[in-house]
Design a protein around this motif. Structure first.
Motif, PDB file in Angstrom:
ATOM      1  N   CYS A 243       0.839  -1.202   0.000  1.00  0.00           N
ATOM      2  CA  CYS A 243       0.000   0.000   0.000  1.00  0.00           C
ATOM      3  C   CYS A 243       0.879   1.259   0.000  1.00  0.00           C
ATOM      4  CB  CYS A 243      -0.891  -0.030   1.243  1.00  0.00           C
ATOM      5  SG  CYS A 243      -1.677   1.536   1.599  1.00  0.00           S
ATOM      6  N   CYS A 389     -10.833   2.772  -1.322  1.00  0.00           N
ATOM      7  CA  CYS A 389      -9.947   1.667  -0.968  1.00  0.00           C
ATOM      8  C   CYS A 389     -10.818   0.548  -0.408  1.00  0.00           C
ATOM      9  CB  CYS A 389      -8.933   2.109   0.084  1.00  0.00           C
ATOM     10  SG  CYS A 389      -7.954   0.721   0.689  1.00  0.00           S
ATOM     11  N   CYS A 440       0.675  -0.827  -4.458  1.00  0.00           N
ATOM     12  CA  CYS A 440      -0.738  -0.562  -4.751  1.00  0.00           C
ATOM     13  C   CYS A 440      -0.913   0.950  -4.732  1.00  0.00           C
ATOM     14  CB  CYS A 440      -1.641  -1.187  -3.693  1.00  0.00           C
ATOM     15  SG  CYS A 440      -3.377  -0.707  -3.944  1.00  0.00           S
TER      16      CYS A 440
HETATM   17  S1  SF4 Z   1      -6.198   1.578  -2.551  1.00  0.00           S
HETATM   18 FE1  SF4 Z   1      -4.176   0.640  -2.271  1.00  0.00          FE
HETATM   19  S2  SF4 Z   1      -2.776   2.405  -2.005  1.00  0.00           S
HETATM   20 FE2  SF4 Z   1      -4.837   3.168  -1.663  1.00  0.00          FE
HETATM   21  S3  SF4 Z   1      -5.077   3.062   0.576  1.00  0.00           S
HETATM   22 FE3  SF4 Z   1      -5.950   1.184  -0.322  1.00  0.00          FE
HETATM   23  S4  SF4 Z   1      -4.276  -0.339  -0.255  1.00  0.00           S
HETATM   24 FE4  SF4 Z   1      -3.371   1.700   0.043  1.00  0.00          FE
END
Ligand code: SF4
Length: 451
Positions: A243, A389, A440
């Protein structure tokens, strides 16, 4: 689905700090990952003793309670949640089943929760909550009957779990740390003499003088107990998807992820942002606390002074009775104040880590203008958050995300800034030394690593 902090200790040193106290300190150092609920489960010679409540670490535990929770192993959890019934979602989940007791703590979110729940309900399972951690604990307990070891049971259910997870599972004889096959949520192994640890971040390891051994690898199942560390690599994937928000906001600046210090990554975000969107200004100011590193990078790149202009009320917390909308409109915030001499009559650039709803941006611009700033330029050290998310990163739906329905110019007008710019996705990748195959970035790009 949750954004959380995890900490575990298997205490093999008789002269070490107490297990419960170490977990308390571990969670306290990760309070930034979740302030809504806290829980600790301790193994007392095979019997589990636990306490979990809504509130921060210091609200839920005191010296008395910790001294009564002594044992040789334990796991802990801090939770961030927008739910009103947060107490129900406090972890660890502790269950009794045919093979004994088990405690489970999760950081992350599954995208196939409903499907798994229906399947289990059809088999007779009854749930207390709608939390992913409870579903995972039921899946493991059911699979356990078919296998000799709990690690085999976990390996069996992992392909069913679609989403992001770092997981701690404690049984009377061991603690197991698990990461999803893309490594979306961090989990790091540590050691102090013979005692072994799991933590969502490395920051607490410095404080407890624990040596970082390594990260739990994506798809790996690692067991710690009195025999040491045992690893079961279960799922091999070329692609990874840590992430990116861990670098932007979630992790503490002194933590290290994938070999990169979070502060350094944030400073690079600011530096690259200065190259992409320089501003003609007299002074750079940062938003406490997470805007500091990016503002420092931005100021250094443009050779401009960095000023500490905002004062944050350190007693402000999520339990604070918020001012009414009318009071906020008239400048009552109670959270932040500005030192006028730092900005009055100056062209100011205010750097923040990210923009989600846009409400803080508006407040910052108003505060700086009220303090006499001649111009206010806002720079955001992350790309526009346009997508939800589904992995426990934030609990916001798309309509709450200002960049999902407004252009940069529209947001600039809405917050009343003289200019506004965001870091590019390319800049973010460069600062995190990653690619679309290692990070991500779905909330910025809409390209989700899990369908
Ligand atoms: S979509 Fe991916 S980058 Fe964005 S907060 Fe969630 S896990 Fe993290």
């Amino acid at each position: 689905m949750s954004r959380s902090g995890l900490f575990a200790m298997y205490n093999n040193n008789t002269d070490a700090f107490s297990t419960a106290a170490s977990i308390y300190y571990g969670l306290f150092s990760m309070q930034h990952r979740g302030m809504d609920a806290t829980g600790i489960c301790i193994n007392q010679n095979g019997q589990f003793k636990y306490k979990k409540e809504d509130g921060m670490v210091i609200d839920v535990f005191d010296e008395n309670l910790l001294s009564r929770m002594e044992g040789h192993a334990g796991i802990g959890h801090v939770l961030h949640s927008n739910r009103s019934d947060v107490r129900e979602y406090a972890q660890p989940i502790v269950i009794r089943y045919t093979s004994g007791q088990m405690a489970v703590a999760l950081n992350g979110g599954l995208v196939n929760t409903e499907e798994l729940r229906k399947e289990l309900e059809l088999q007779g399972a009854v749930f207390q909550t709608s939390d992913d951690a409870e579903i995972i604990s039921v899946l493991i307990s059911r699979a356990r009957n078919r296998f000799e070891t709990i690690e085999e049971a976990i390996a069996d259910i992992m392909p069913k779990l679609r989403g992001a997870y770092a997981l701690l599972v404690m049984t009377p004889r061991k603690i197991i740390g698990v990461r999803d096959s893309l490594g979306m949520k961090p989990l790091i192994l540590g050691k102090k003499r013979n005692s072994l640890y799991f933590s969502s971040e490395t920051c607490i390891y410095n404080e407890l003088d624990v040596e970082v051994i390594r990260e739990v690898m994506p798809g790996e199942i690692v067991t710690i107990n009195q025999d040491g560390i045992k690893s079961f690599q279960q799922i091999h994937e070329e692609k990874r998807a840590l992430c990116a928000y861990e670098y932007i906001y979630h992790s503490r600046p002194d933590s290290v992820l994938n070999g990169i210090e979070v502060f350094e990554a944030r400073e690079d975000m600011g530096r690259i942002l200065a190259e992409e969107a320089p501003a003609d200004a007299d002074v750079i100011v940062w938003v406490p606390n997470s805007g500091l590193a990016a503002a420092s990078g931005y100021a250094k790149a443009l050779n401009l002074p960095l000023e500490d202009a905002f004062l944050k009320n350190k007693f402000y917390c999520n339990k604070f009775v918020q001012p009414t909308e009318d009071m906020v409109r008239r400048g009552v915030t109670m959270k932040l104040a500005v030192i006028k001499s730092r900005v009055c009559g100056k062209r100011v650039v205010v750097v923040d880590d990210s923009m989600v709803r846009g409400t803080t941006g508006r407040l910052l611009v108003d505060l700086l203008r009220d303090a006499g700033a001649k111009e206010v330029h806002m720079r955001i050290a992350a790309p526009e958050v346009k997508n939800e998310c589904y992995f426990g990163g934030n609990d916001l739906d798309r309509t709450s995300l200002i960049s999902s329905h407004k252009t940069t110019k529209e947001i600039q007008d809405m917050i009343g800034a003289d200019s506004l710019a965001f870091l590019s996705v390319k800049g973010l990748k460069e600062a995190c030394k990653g690619t679309e195959n290692t990070l991500c970035m779905a909330c910025f790009t809409g390209e989700y690593p899990v369908k």
